[in-house]
Scaffold this motif. Structure first.
Motif, PDB file in Angstrom:
ATOM      1  N   ASN A 207      -1.048  -0.545  -1.699  1.00 20.70           N
ATOM      2  CA  ASN A 207       0.298  -1.553  -2.158  1.00 20.70           C
ATOM      3  C   ASN A 207       1.710  -1.661  -1.192  1.00 20.70           C
ATOM      4  O   ASN A 207       0.954  -1.464  -0.471  1.00 20.70           O
ATOM      5  N   CYS A 208       2.833  -0.441  -1.872  1.00 24.41           N
ATOM      6  CA  CYS A 208       3.804  -0.720  -0.938  1.00 24.41           C
ATOM      7  C   CYS A 208       3.676   0.008   0.205  1.00 24.41           C
ATOM      8  O   CYS A 208       3.753   1.068  -0.031  1.00 24.41           O
ATOM      9  N   HIS A 209       4.483  -0.691   1.369  1.00 25.13           N
ATOM     10  CA  HIS A 209       3.710   0.730   2.634  1.00 25.13           C
ATOM     11  C   HIS A 209       4.669   1.743   2.199  1.00 25.13           C
ATOM     12  O   HIS A 209       4.873   2.834   3.899  1.00 25.13           O
ATOM     13  N   VAL A 210       5.694   1.770   1.618  1.00 25.92           N
ATOM     14  CA  VAL A 210       7.097   3.029   1.835  1.00 25.92           C
ATOM     15  C   VAL A 210       7.052   3.972   0.151  1.00 25.92           C
ATOM     16  O   VAL A 210       5.975   4.800   0.342  1.00 25.92           O
ATOM     17  N   CYS A 211       6.538   3.434  -0.974  1.00 24.45           N
ATOM     18  CA  CYS A 211       5.919   3.646  -2.610  1.00 24.45           C
ATOM     19  C   CYS A 211       4.320   4.161  -2.718  1.00 24.45           C
ATOM     20  O   CYS A 211       4.335   5.016  -3.554  1.00 24.45           O
ATOM     21  N   HIS A 212       3.474   3.627  -2.041  1.00 22.37           N
ATOM     22  CA  HIS A 212       2.302   3.746  -2.015  1.00 22.37           C
ATOM     23  C   HIS A 212       1.776   3.463  -3.563  1.00 22.37           C
ATOM     24  O   HIS A 212       0.593   2.619  -4.436  1.00 22.37           O
ATOM     25  N   PRO A 215       3.191  -2.283  -9.359  1.00 23.89           N
ATOM     26  CA  PRO A 215       4.378  -2.623  -8.945  1.00 23.89           C
ATOM     27  C   PRO A 215       5.436  -1.442  -8.216  1.00 23.89           C
ATOM     28  O   PRO A 215       5.306  -0.169  -8.570  1.00 23.89           O
ATOM     29  N   CYS A 216       5.624  -2.143  -7.153  1.00 24.31           N
ATOM     30  CA  CYS A 216       6.669  -1.011  -6.068  1.00 24.31           C
ATOM     31  C   CYS A 216       7.652   0.039  -7.297  1.00 24.31           C
ATOM     32  O   CYS A 216       8.067  -1.240  -7.855  1.00 24.31           O
ATOM     33  N   GLU A 217       7.758   1.081  -6.708  1.00 24.07           N
ATOM     34  CA  GLU A 217       9.255   1.503  -7.252  1.00 24.07           C
ATOM     35  C   GLU A 217      10.479   1.948  -6.428  1.00 24.07           C
ATOM     36  O   GLU A 217      10.878   3.228  -7.108  1.00 24.07           O
ATOM     37  N   CYS A 218      10.095   1.860  -5.386  1.00 23.84           N
ATOM     38  CA  CYS A 218      11.044   1.984  -4.469  1.00 23.84           C
ATOM     39  C   CYS A 218      12.801   1.692  -5.144  1.00 23.84           C
ATOM     40  O   CYS A 218      12.045   0.323  -5.764  1.00 23.84           O
ATOM     41  N   LYS A 219      13.136   2.779  -4.843  1.00 16.20           N
ATOM     42  CA  LYS A 219      14.735   2.582  -5.186  1.00 16.20           C
ATOM     43  C   LYS A 219      14.934   1.062  -4.781  1.00 16.20           C
ATOM     44  O   LYS A 219      15.439   1.005  -4.163  1.00 16.20           O
TER      45      LYS A 219
HETATM   46 ZN   LIG Z   1       7.725   0.967  -2.710  1.00 16.46          ZN
END
Ligand SMILES: [Zn+2]
Ligand SMILES: [Zn+2]
Length: 228
Positions: A207-212, A215-219
């Protein structure tokens, strides 16, 4: 769980980016916002070239490429097909492989017959195709970087022109410029000896490389300040 695999092609990457980032991209960003992130990370990659920092170059090149995919996704452009139409195992300007633009200085584009059997099946093969058309021994890494910056500007220009008038020819210019940008991402990767498919598979393994999340949940504010 969504991931990009080593044998995946540009269509797979478009699907991955849509599945993971499509929702926040559509909800939080205009196409100009997405474009400005593509520009931001492209310039960070160039800083990696100037500083001789391959890790910085590699990481920011991958992030710039993924924002580029998001730009193509917004108006539903099939980048896989467009790259092949524009670069059918031949230079799109001189029609040769390797490119002979510096020798023959073409003023018009030749009529090219595509050999479908030569079409790359993966991003790995696409990168190898660009090495054959534009061998990295013919330029320095810095020259490849300058060319990437030039194409970034042309993508931006094409999108802004289209947003002003919404003409069909202007839309087709966007797709051309998006394909040219891909050729320059591949050119920088070839000059820096970066295996893009392997690096994308490692970055986008879950998934997202930061929050995994997907859909991505990065702020929003986190993404705005994100750097490496
Ligand atoms: Zn993310
Ligand atoms: Zn050429």
């Amino acid at each position: 769980m969504y991931k990009f695999s080593y044998n995946h092609n540009i269509s797979h990457l478009q699907g991955f980016v849509e599945s993971v980032y499509g929702l926040p991209d559509n909800r939080l960003y205009s196409i100009s916002d997405i474009l400005s992130n593509q520009q931001r990370f492209t310039m960070r990659a160039l800083k990696g070239i100037r500083k001789g920092n391959k890790e910085k170059l590699k990481y920011n090149l991958l992030i710039a490429f993924s924002w580029h995919i998001a730009v193509a996704n917004r108006p539903h452009i099939n980048l896989e097909e467009k790259v092949w139409q524009r670069f059918p195992m031949l230079c799109s300007y001189c029609g040769r492989r390797p490119c002979e633009c510096k020798i023959i200085k073409p003023t018009t584009r030749p009529k090219i017959t595509k050999k479908e059997s030569l079409k790359p099946k993966s991003i790995k093969e696409t990168q190898e195709m660009f090495e054959k058309i534009y061998p990295s021994k013919t330029r320095t890494l810095a020259e490849a970087g300058v060319h990437l910056a030039e194409e970034m500007g042309e993508v931006s220009e094409a999108i802004h022109v289209f947003l002003g008038e919404h003409k069909e020819k202007q839309f087709s210019d966007i797709t051309d410029e998006l394909a040219d940008y891909v050729s320059c991402i591949m050119g920088v990767a070839n000059s820096a000896k970066i295996d893009l498919a392997a690096e994308l598979a490692s970055l986008f393994s879950n998934n997202c490389h930061v929050c995994h999340k997907a859909p991505c949940e990065c702020k929003f504010s986190y993404v705005a300040k994100f750097s490496s």
